[in-house]
Design a protein around this motif. Structure first.
Motif, PDB file in Angstrom:
ATOM      1  N   LEU A  22      18.642  25.814 -35.032  1.00  0.00           N
ATOM      2  CA  LEU A  22      17.896  25.871 -36.370  1.00  0.00           C
ATOM      3  C   LEU A  22      17.237  24.264 -36.560  1.00  0.00           C
ATOM      4  O   LEU A  22      16.230  24.215 -37.059  1.00  0.00           O
ATOM      5  CB  LEU A  22      18.664  26.572 -37.244  1.00  0.00           C
ATOM      6  CG  LEU A  22      18.948  27.915 -37.104  1.00  0.00           C
ATOM      7  CD1 LEU A  22      19.819  28.443 -38.263  1.00  0.00           C
ATOM      8  CD2 LEU A  22      17.712  28.766 -37.061  1.00  0.00           C
ATOM      9  N   GLY A  23      18.268  23.383 -36.517  1.00  0.00           N
ATOM     10  CA  GLY A  23      17.782  22.127 -36.734  1.00  0.00           C
ATOM     11  C   GLY A  23      16.792  21.470 -35.865  1.00  0.00           C
ATOM     12  O   GLY A  23      15.651  21.014 -36.172  1.00  0.00           O
ATOM     13  N   ALA A  24      16.638  21.860 -34.530  1.00  0.00           N
ATOM     14  CA  ALA A  24      15.366  21.633 -33.547  1.00  0.00           C
ATOM     15  C   ALA A  24      14.113  22.238 -34.104  1.00  0.00           C
ATOM     16  O   ALA A  24      13.079  21.779 -33.931  1.00  0.00           O
ATOM     17  CB  ALA A  24      16.021  22.217 -32.088  1.00  0.00           C
ATOM     18  N   LEU A  25      14.205  23.581 -34.702  1.00  0.00           N
ATOM     19  CA  LEU A  25      13.079  24.194 -35.293  1.00  0.00           C
ATOM     20  C   LEU A  25      12.717  23.457 -36.491  1.00  0.00           C
ATOM     21  O   LEU A  25      11.325  23.265 -36.837  1.00  0.00           O
ATOM     22  CB  LEU A  25      13.393  25.639 -35.673  1.00  0.00           C
ATOM     23  CG  LEU A  25      13.758  26.606 -34.537  1.00  0.00           C
ATOM     24  CD1 LEU A  25      14.127  28.006 -35.246  1.00  0.00           C
ATOM     25  CD2 LEU A  25      12.482  26.674 -33.974  1.00  0.00           C
ATOM     26  N   GLY A  26      13.648  22.700 -37.135  1.00  0.00           N
ATOM     27  CA  GLY A  26      13.067  21.757 -38.364  1.00  0.00           C
ATOM     28  C   GLY A  26      12.252  20.694 -37.839  1.00  0.00           C
ATOM     29  O   GLY A  26      11.477  20.143 -38.286  1.00  0.00           O
ATOM     30  N   ALA A  27      12.758  20.194 -36.713  1.00  0.00           N
ATOM     31  CA  ALA A  27      12.140  19.079 -36.036  1.00  0.00           C
ATOM     32  C   ALA A  27      10.576  19.371 -35.893  1.00  0.00           C
ATOM     33  O   ALA A  27       9.645  18.787 -35.980  1.00  0.00           O
ATOM     34  CB  ALA A  27      12.864  18.379 -34.909  1.00  0.00           C
ATOM     35  N   LEU A  51      11.971   9.838 -46.253  1.00  0.00           N
ATOM     36  CA  LEU A  51      13.115   9.067 -46.215  1.00  0.00           C
ATOM     37  C   LEU A  51      13.980   9.266 -47.431  1.00  0.00           C
ATOM     38  O   LEU A  51      15.368   8.826 -47.258  1.00  0.00           O
ATOM     39  CB  LEU A  51      12.561   7.769 -46.201  1.00  0.00           C
ATOM     40  CG  LEU A  51      11.836   7.251 -44.819  1.00  0.00           C
ATOM     41  CD1 LEU A  51      11.257   6.080 -44.731  1.00  0.00           C
ATOM     42  CD2 LEU A  51      12.830   7.493 -43.417  1.00  0.00           C
ATOM     43  N   THR A  52      13.637   9.678 -48.530  1.00  0.00           N
ATOM     44  CA  THR A  52      14.525   9.812 -49.777  1.00  0.00           C
ATOM     45  C   THR A  52      15.353  10.971 -49.672  1.00  0.00           C
ATOM     46  O   THR A  52      16.562  11.107 -49.940  1.00  0.00           O
ATOM     47  CB  THR A  52      13.535   9.945 -51.107  1.00  0.00           C
ATOM     48  OG1 THR A  52      12.881   8.664 -51.175  1.00  0.00           O
ATOM     49  CG2 THR A  52      14.411  10.005 -52.419  1.00  0.00           C
ATOM     50  N   ILE A  53      14.682  12.253 -49.092  1.00  0.00           N
ATOM     51  CA  ILE A  53      15.365  13.325 -49.112  1.00  0.00           C
ATOM     52  C   ILE A  53      16.400  13.368 -47.728  1.00  0.00           C
ATOM     53  O   ILE A  53      17.489  14.024 -47.928  1.00  0.00           O
ATOM     54  CB  ILE A  53      14.340  14.457 -48.644  1.00  0.00           C
ATOM     55  CG1 ILE A  53      13.406  14.684 -49.802  1.00  0.00           C
ATOM     56  CG2 ILE A  53      14.941  15.835 -48.227  1.00  0.00           C
ATOM     57  CD1 ILE A  53      12.360  15.677 -49.349  1.00  0.00           C
ATOM     58  N   SER A  75      23.251  24.604 -41.570  1.00  0.00           N
ATOM     59  CA  SER A  75      21.999  24.644 -40.760  1.00  0.00           C
ATOM     60  C   SER A  75      20.631  24.379 -41.417  1.00  0.00           C
ATOM     61  O   SER A  75      19.900  23.647 -41.179  1.00  0.00           O
ATOM     62  CB  SER A  75      21.631  26.211 -40.475  1.00  0.00           C
ATOM     63  OG  SER A  75      22.882  26.564 -39.435  1.00  0.00           O
ATOM     64  N   GLY A  76      20.712  24.719 -42.731  1.00  0.00           N
ATOM     65  CA  GLY A  76      19.530  24.354 -43.772  1.00  0.00           C
ATOM     66  C   GLY A  76      19.342  22.883 -43.768  1.00  0.00           C
ATOM     67  O   GLY A  76      18.296  22.430 -43.640  1.00  0.00           O
ATOM     68  N   LEU A  80      16.173  20.444 -42.511  1.00  0.00           N
ATOM     69  CA  LEU A  80      15.467  19.679 -43.461  1.00  0.00           C
ATOM     70  C   LEU A  80      15.613  18.311 -42.942  1.00  0.00           C
ATOM     71  O   LEU A  80      14.622  17.790 -42.936  1.00  0.00           O
ATOM     72  CB  LEU A  80      15.958  19.748 -44.863  1.00  0.00           C
ATOM     73  CG  LEU A  80      15.261  19.131 -45.932  1.00  0.00           C
ATOM     74  CD1 LEU A  80      13.877  19.380 -46.188  1.00  0.00           C
ATOM     75  CD2 LEU A  80      15.938  19.201 -47.179  1.00  0.00           C
ATOM     76  N   ARG A  81      16.766  17.918 -42.609  1.00  0.00           N
ATOM     77  CA  ARG A  81      16.827  16.397 -42.278  1.00  0.00           C
ATOM     78  C   ARG A  81      15.761  16.315 -40.834  1.00  0.00           C
ATOM     79  O   ARG A  81      15.349  15.189 -40.724  1.00  0.00           O
ATOM     80  CB  ARG A  81      18.477  16.258 -41.779  1.00  0.00           C
ATOM     81  CG  ARG A  81      18.737  14.752 -41.244  1.00  0.00           C
ATOM     82  CD  ARG A  81      20.145  14.613 -40.863  1.00  0.00           C
ATOM     83  NE  ARG A  81      20.250  13.337 -40.488  1.00  0.00           N
ATOM     84  CZ  ARG A  81      20.624  12.191 -41.225  1.00  0.00           C
ATOM     85  NH1 ARG A  81      20.695  12.449 -42.404  1.00  0.00           N
ATOM     86  NH2 ARG A  81      20.841  11.050 -40.632  1.00  0.00           N
ATOM     87  N   LEU A  82      15.991  16.918 -39.883  1.00  0.00           N
ATOM     88  CA  LEU A  82      15.163  16.716 -38.556  1.00  0.00           C
ATOM     89  C   LEU A  82      13.735  17.000 -39.162  1.00  0.00           C
ATOM     90  O   LEU A  82      12.713  16.178 -38.347  1.00  0.00           O
ATOM     91  CB  LEU A  82      15.767  17.738 -37.547  1.00  0.00           C
ATOM     92  CG  LEU A  82      17.189  17.197 -37.076  1.00  0.00           C
ATOM     93  CD1 LEU A  82      17.418  18.346 -35.949  1.00  0.00           C
ATOM     94  CD2 LEU A  82      17.076  15.858 -36.647  1.00  0.00           C
ATOM     95  N   ALA A  83      13.463  17.744 -39.932  1.00  0.00           N
ATOM     96  CA  ALA A  83      11.805  17.976 -40.472  1.00  0.00           C
ATOM     97  C   ALA A  83      11.423  16.817 -40.893  1.00  0.00           C
ATOM     98  O   ALA A  83      10.345  15.927 -40.760  1.00  0.00           O
ATOM     99  CB  ALA A  83      11.787  19.240 -41.272  1.00  0.00           C
ATOM    100  N   CYS A  84      12.365  16.185 -41.759  1.00  0.00           N
ATOM    101  CA  CYS A  84      11.848  14.748 -42.549  1.00  0.00           C
ATOM    102  C   CYS A  84      11.706  13.904 -41.336  1.00  0.00           C
ATOM    103  O   CYS A  84      10.782  12.895 -41.490  1.00  0.00           O
ATOM    104  CB  CYS A  84      13.058  14.403 -43.521  1.00  0.00           C
ATOM    105  SG  CYS A  84      12.823  15.451 -44.964  1.00  0.00           S
TER     106      CYS A  84
END
Length: 94
Positions: A22-27, A51-53, A75-76, A80-84
């Motif tokens: 799921l993290g990879a999907l965020g990226a 960078l703030t999030i 997972s969420g 979000l971290r990898l999307a940012c």
């Protein structure tokens, strides 16, 4: 004695794989969304917001305890971290 994520959160190897997937999907989502976000808000504000999030996404991992709900929270947060990170990384190169 060392403890790890699997022992501390009673997370199975399969659940850990799903969390990472799921993290990879965020990226991928962050990389795809970066151009439109930068066009709408400007590259500087978009990168600053991302960078703030990013540090805030560590909070669920710090508070987590065993259970399915926390696996979804982690997972969420990873999504979000990898999307940012991807949004900032792909736009900085462009």
């Amino acid at each position: 004695m060392e403890t790890n994520l699997f022992q501390s959160l009673a997370m199975s190897v399969t659940a850990f794989g799903v969390v990472l997937g799921l993290g990879a999907l965020g990226a991928a989502a962050g990389a795809l969304a970066a151009p439109s976000l930068a066009a709408r808000f400007g590259p500087g504000p978009m990168m600053l917001a991302a960078l703030t999030i990013t540090p805030l996404t560590q909070i669920p991992l710090l508070l987590a305890s065993p259970g399915l709900a926390w696996q979804f929270a982690i997972s969420g947060a990873l999504f979000l971290r990898l999307a940012c990170a991807a949004a900032v990384g792909t736009h900085r190169l462009g």
